[in-house]
Write a protein that holds these residues in place. Structure first.
Motif, PDB file in Angstrom:
ATOM      1  N   ASP A 198       0.883  -1.158   0.000  1.00  0.00           N
ATOM      2  CA  ASP A 198       0.000   0.000   0.000  1.00  0.00           C
ATOM      3  C   ASP A 198       0.923   1.210   0.000  1.00  0.00           C
ATOM      4  OD1 ASP A 198      -1.924   1.928   0.421  1.00  0.00           O
ATOM      5  OD2 ASP A 198      -2.651   1.117   2.323  1.00  0.00           O
ATOM      6  N   VAL A 199       0.915   1.992  -1.083  1.00  0.00           N
ATOM      7  CA  VAL A 199       1.921   3.035  -1.259  1.00  0.00           C
ATOM      8  C   VAL A 199       1.314   4.311  -1.825  1.00  0.00           C
ATOM      9  CG1 VAL A 199       3.710   1.296  -1.702  1.00  0.00           C
ATOM     10  CG2 VAL A 199       2.479   2.306  -3.627  1.00  0.00           C
ATOM     11  N   ARG A 200       2.118   5.365  -1.801  1.00  0.00           N
ATOM     12  CA  ARG A 200       1.777   6.595  -2.509  1.00  0.00           C
ATOM     13  C   ARG A 200       2.945   6.937  -3.421  1.00  0.00           C
ATOM     14  NH1 ARG A 200      -1.610  10.499  -2.288  1.00  0.00           N
ATOM     15  NH2 ARG A 200      -2.504   9.841  -0.319  1.00  0.00           N
ATOM     16  N   GLY A 201       2.612   7.309  -4.670  1.00  0.00           N
ATOM     17  CA  GLY A 201       3.679   7.643  -5.591  1.00  0.00           C
ATOM     18  C   GLY A 201       3.168   8.259  -6.871  1.00  0.00           C
ATOM     19  N   ARG A 202       4.068   8.278  -7.840  1.00  0.00           N
ATOM     20  CA  ARG A 202       3.776   8.933  -9.114  1.00  0.00           C
ATOM     21  C   ARG A 202       4.175   8.000 -10.247  1.00  0.00           C
ATOM     22  NH1 ARG A 202       6.445  12.811  -8.022  1.00  0.00           N
ATOM     23  NH2 ARG A 202       4.861  14.344  -7.419  1.00  0.00           N
ATOM     24  N   ILE A 203       3.271   7.754 -11.183  1.00  0.00           N
ATOM     25  CA  ILE A 203       3.572   6.924 -12.343  1.00  0.00           C
ATOM     26  C   ILE A 203       4.212   7.798 -13.422  1.00  0.00           C
ATOM     27  CG2 ILE A 203       2.575   5.541 -14.203  1.00  0.00           C
ATOM     28  CD1 ILE A 203       0.428   4.644 -12.229  1.00  0.00           C
ATOM     29  N   VAL A 204       5.350   7.336 -13.929  1.00  0.00           N
ATOM     30  CA  VAL A 204       6.052   8.078 -14.973  1.00  0.00           C
ATOM     31  C   VAL A 204       6.255   7.163 -16.172  1.00  0.00           C
ATOM     32  CG1 VAL A 204       7.196   9.611 -13.355  1.00  0.00           C
ATOM     33  CG2 VAL A 204       8.308   7.485 -14.009  1.00  0.00           C
ATOM     34  N   SER A 205       6.389   7.754 -17.329  1.00  0.00           N
ATOM     35  CA  SER A 205       6.566   6.962 -18.544  1.00  0.00           C
ATOM     36  C   SER A 205       7.946   6.326 -18.561  1.00  0.00           C
ATOM     37  CB  SER A 205       6.375   7.839 -19.780  1.00  0.00           C
ATOM     38  OG  SER A 205       7.326   8.895 -19.788  1.00  0.00           O
ATOM     39  N   GLY A 206       8.051   5.238 -19.291  1.00  0.00           N
ATOM     40  CA  GLY A 206       9.316   4.534 -19.394  1.00  0.00           C
ATOM     41  C   GLY A 206       9.136   3.297 -20.233  1.00  0.00           C
TER      42      GLY A 206
END
Length: 221
Positions: free
Chosen positions: A86-94
């Motif tokens: 269970d996390v908090r974050g940011r999805i970035v392209s790759g």
């Protein structure tokens, strides 16, 4: 334990995996551009991957928040090398499905059913402890206290903010003074080994029982 060993091999890499997206009602400025997610962690090709609950996509994990999720995953990995996170974050392209930059770890545990928890979105907080066993579930309707050899106790509560992310919930019920003290401090469950982002103390008429806790889907701190 081949996959579990692979988790150890990547314990120094900044990679992870995610699940269910939440639209929090208490999102702070520091969370702008970030999303809270739940899902499954696994190791593949020397990387940690995060697969959100109910999705097929898998994101390479980058521990930008210094959460130590990689080390925790390595120590908790089961025979299949899969964990719930269970996390908090940011999805970035790759490459592939992309990358998940992890900023905050709410919990990481061995379980195959956490994605199906029907209470998660309704809960503000869940706290548990052992020896003796106890648990507290907090929602907007009140809190429910479960203890060994006693019926569940449902009570209203008052919340008091104490600064530095600490707070307590208190109530007077059945001629008892009950308090739940919570602090933003990494806590390891003494029974399961799960890692949670908050420590908790249940105090009933001066008797203290210690445990761990985490915010549910109704609280987005």
């Amino acid at each position: 334990m081949r996959v579990a060993r692979s988790l150890v091999l990547v314990s120094l890499l900044p990679l992870f995996a995610a699940c269910q997206l939440l639209d929090g009602s208490r999102e702070s400025a520091s969370h702008v551009g970030q999303t809270r997610m739940q899902g499954q962690l696994s190791a593949a090709d020397g990387k940690l991957l995060f697969q959100p609950c109910g999705e097929q996509r898998r994101y390479a994990v980058n521990d930008t928040g210094g959460t130590s999720v990689l080390q925790q995953a390595a120590s908790l990995a089961d025979a299949q090398g899969k964990l719930f996170a269970d996390v908090r974050g940011r999805i970035v392209s790759g490459s592939g499905d992309g990358q998940l930059d992890i900023e905050q770890l709410y919990r990481i545990e061995q379980t195959g059913h956490a994605c199906d928890d029907p209470d998660f979105k309704k809960l503000i907080l869940r706290a548990t402890g052992h020896e003796p066993e106890w648990s507290v579930r907090v929602s907007g309707k009140g809190m429910i206290i479960d203890r060994v050899a006693q019926p569940p106790l449902a009570v209203p509560y008052v919340e008091e903010q104490l600064g530095d992310g600490r707070f307590n919930l208190s109530t007077e019920a059945n001629n008892q003074h009950i308090e739940l003290w919570v602090a933003p401090q990494r806590c390891v469950d003494s029974s399961s080994g799960s890692v949670l982002h908050m420590s908790a103390e249940l105090r009933i008429d001066g008797q203290v029982q210690r445990g761990c806790g985490y915010f549910g889907g109704s609280r987005d701190d």
